[in-house]
Design a protein around this motif. Structure first.
Motif, short mmCIF file in Angstrom:
data_model
loop_
_atom_site.label_atom_id
_atom_site.label_comp_id
_atom_site.label_asym_id
_atom_site.label_seq_id
_atom_site.Cartn_x
_atom_site.Cartn_y
_atom_site.Cartn_z
N TRP A 95 -1.97 15.73 8.79
CA TRP A 95 -2.46 14.19 9.09
C TRP A 95 -3.57 13.68 8.25
N GLN A 96 -4.61 14.80 8.53
CA GLN A 96 -6.01 14.59 7.73
C GLN A 96 -5.67 14.38 6.15
N LYS A 97 -4.66 15.16 5.70
CA LYS A 97 -4.45 14.98 4.29
C LYS A 97 -3.74 13.99 3.77
N VAL A 98 -2.92 13.27 4.51
CA VAL A 98 -2.62 11.97 4.22
C VAL A 98 -3.23 10.70 4.40
N ILE A 99 -4.21 11.10 5.28
CA ILE A 99 -5.18 10.01 5.44
C ILE A 99 -6.30 10.05 4.24
N ASP A 100 -6.62 11.55 3.69
CA ASP A 100 -7.45 11.41 2.72
C ASP A 100 -6.84 11.11 1.30
N ASN A 101 -5.49 11.29 1.30
CA ASN A 101 -4.75 10.72 0.03
C ASN A 101 -4.95 9.29 0.11
N HIS A 102 -4.72 8.60 1.11
CA HIS A 102 -4.57 7.30 1.12
C HIS A 102 -5.99 6.71 0.89
N LYS A 103 -6.91 7.11 1.56
CA LYS A 103 -8.36 6.73 1.15
C LYS A 103 -8.79 6.87 -0.39
N ALA A 104 -8.07 7.90 -1.03
CA ALA A 104 -8.54 8.15 -2.24
C ALA A 104 -7.53 7.08 -3.10
N ALA A 105 -6.35 6.60 -2.81
CA ALA A 105 -5.76 5.80 -3.44
C ALA A 105 -6.31 4.53 -3.41
N THR A 106 -6.70 4.11 -2.17
CA THR A 106 -7.06 2.46 -1.98
C THR A 106 -8.44 2.78 -2.84
N ALA A 107 -9.30 3.69 -2.86
CA ALA A 107 -10.70 3.56 -3.50
C ALA A 107 -10.49 3.28 -5.07
N LYS A 108 -9.31 4.23 -5.73
CA LYS A 108 -8.83 3.97 -6.94
C LYS A 108 -8.48 2.61 -7.19
N LEU A 109 -7.55 2.04 -6.45
CA LEU A 109 -7.24 0.86 -6.72
C LEU A 109 -8.26 -0.50 -6.64
N LYS A 110 -9.11 0.03 -5.83
CA LYS A 110 -10.50 -1.20 -5.89
C LYS A 110 -10.87 -0.90 -7.33
N GLN A 111 -11.21 0.17 -7.87
CA GLN A 111 -11.81 0.51 -9.25
C GLN A 111 -10.99 -0.26 -10.15
N VAL A 112 -9.61 0.08 -10.09
CA VAL A 112 -8.86 -0.41 -11.10
C VAL A 112 -8.90 -1.86 -11.23
N ALA A 113 -8.95 -2.48 -9.78
CA ALA A 113 -8.76 -3.99 -9.68
C ALA A 113 -9.89 -4.63 -10.62
N GLN A 114 -10.90 -4.18 -10.55
CA GLN A 114 -12.09 -4.59 -11.34
C GLN A 114 -11.84 -4.85 -12.74
N THR A 115 -10.87 -3.97 -13.40
CA THR A 115 -10.67 -3.98 -14.84
C THR A 115 -9.84 -5.27 -15.29
N GLY A 116 -9.08 -5.78 -14.35
CA GLY A 116 -8.06 -6.94 -14.44
C GLY A 116 -6.91 -6.62 -15.29
N ASP A 117 -6.78 -5.25 -15.52
CA ASP A 117 -5.58 -4.47 -16.41
C ASP A 117 -4.53 -4.72 -15.46
N LEU A 118 -3.64 -5.67 -15.55
CA LEU A 118 -2.34 -6.00 -14.49
C LEU A 118 -1.48 -4.80 -14.63
#
Length: 142
Positions: A95-118
Motif C-alpha cells: 500500500w505504501q509503495k503505491v502511495i509513494d509512487n503516486h506522490k512521486a508522479a504527481t510531484a513530477k507532473l507539477k514540475q513538468v506542468a511548469q514547462t508548458g511543454d504540452l
C-alpha cells in the motif's frame, strides 16, 4: 431563539462528526481528486483549451491532494462500507509503495506542468494516471 440555538448546535455536532469520520474525510479528498484530474484531462485531450497557468495550478493542487487521503485509512475504518479492499491494511508495505509512487508522479507532473511543454505534460499526466489505476487495481473493489 431557542430553536435557532438548537439548530446551530446540531450543525456544529454534525460538522464534528464528519470531521471525526475518516471514511467521509477520504471520500471528500477523492472528490477533489476527481474534479482536479477531470479538468486536467479535458485540457490534455483538447476538450477545453490548454492554459499553461491554469494547468500548472491544477497540477499543484493535485500534488497537494496526493499528500492527504492516506491518513484517512486507519485500521478498522472500512468494515465493508466502501470500495476499499482489506489489502490496504493487510499489506501495508505494498500500500505504501503505491502511495509513494503516486506522490512521486504527481510531484513530477507539477514540475513538468511548469514547462508548458504540452507533449511532456501529456506523457506525465498519463504516467500519473497509471499510478491511480495501479492503486485501484490492487486496493479498490470497484
Amino acid at each position: 431563539m431557542k430553536k435557532m440555538l438548537m439548530a446551530s448546535l446540531a450543525l456544529l455536532l454534525a460538522g464534528q462528526a464528519f470531521a471525526a469520520d475518516p471514511i467521509s474525510q477520504r471520500q471528500q479528498v477523492f472528490k477533489q481528486y476527481k474534479t482536479t484530474v477531470g479538468a486536467m484531462g479535458k485540457m490534455v485531450k483538447g476538450d477545453t483549451p490548454y492554459d499553461k497557468e491554469a494547468f500548472a495550478k491544477l497540477a499543484s493542487q493535485l500534488e497537494q491532494l496526493s499528500q492527504q487521503p492516506w491518513q484517512y485509512f486507519p485500521a478498522g475504518s472500512d468494515a465493508g462500507k466502501t470500495g476499499a479492499r482489506p489489502e490496504i491494511w493487510s499489506k501495508p508495505a505494498d500500500w505504501q509503495k503505491v502511495i509513494d509512487n503516486h506522490k512521486a508522479a504527481t510531484a513530477k507532473l507539477k514540475q513538468v506542468a511548469q514547462t508548458g511543454d504540452l507533449d511532456a505534460i501529456r506523457k506525465q499526466f498519463a504516467e500519473t494516471n497509471q499510478t491511480c489505476k495501479a492503486c485501484h487495481k490492487d486496493f479498490r473493489k470497484d
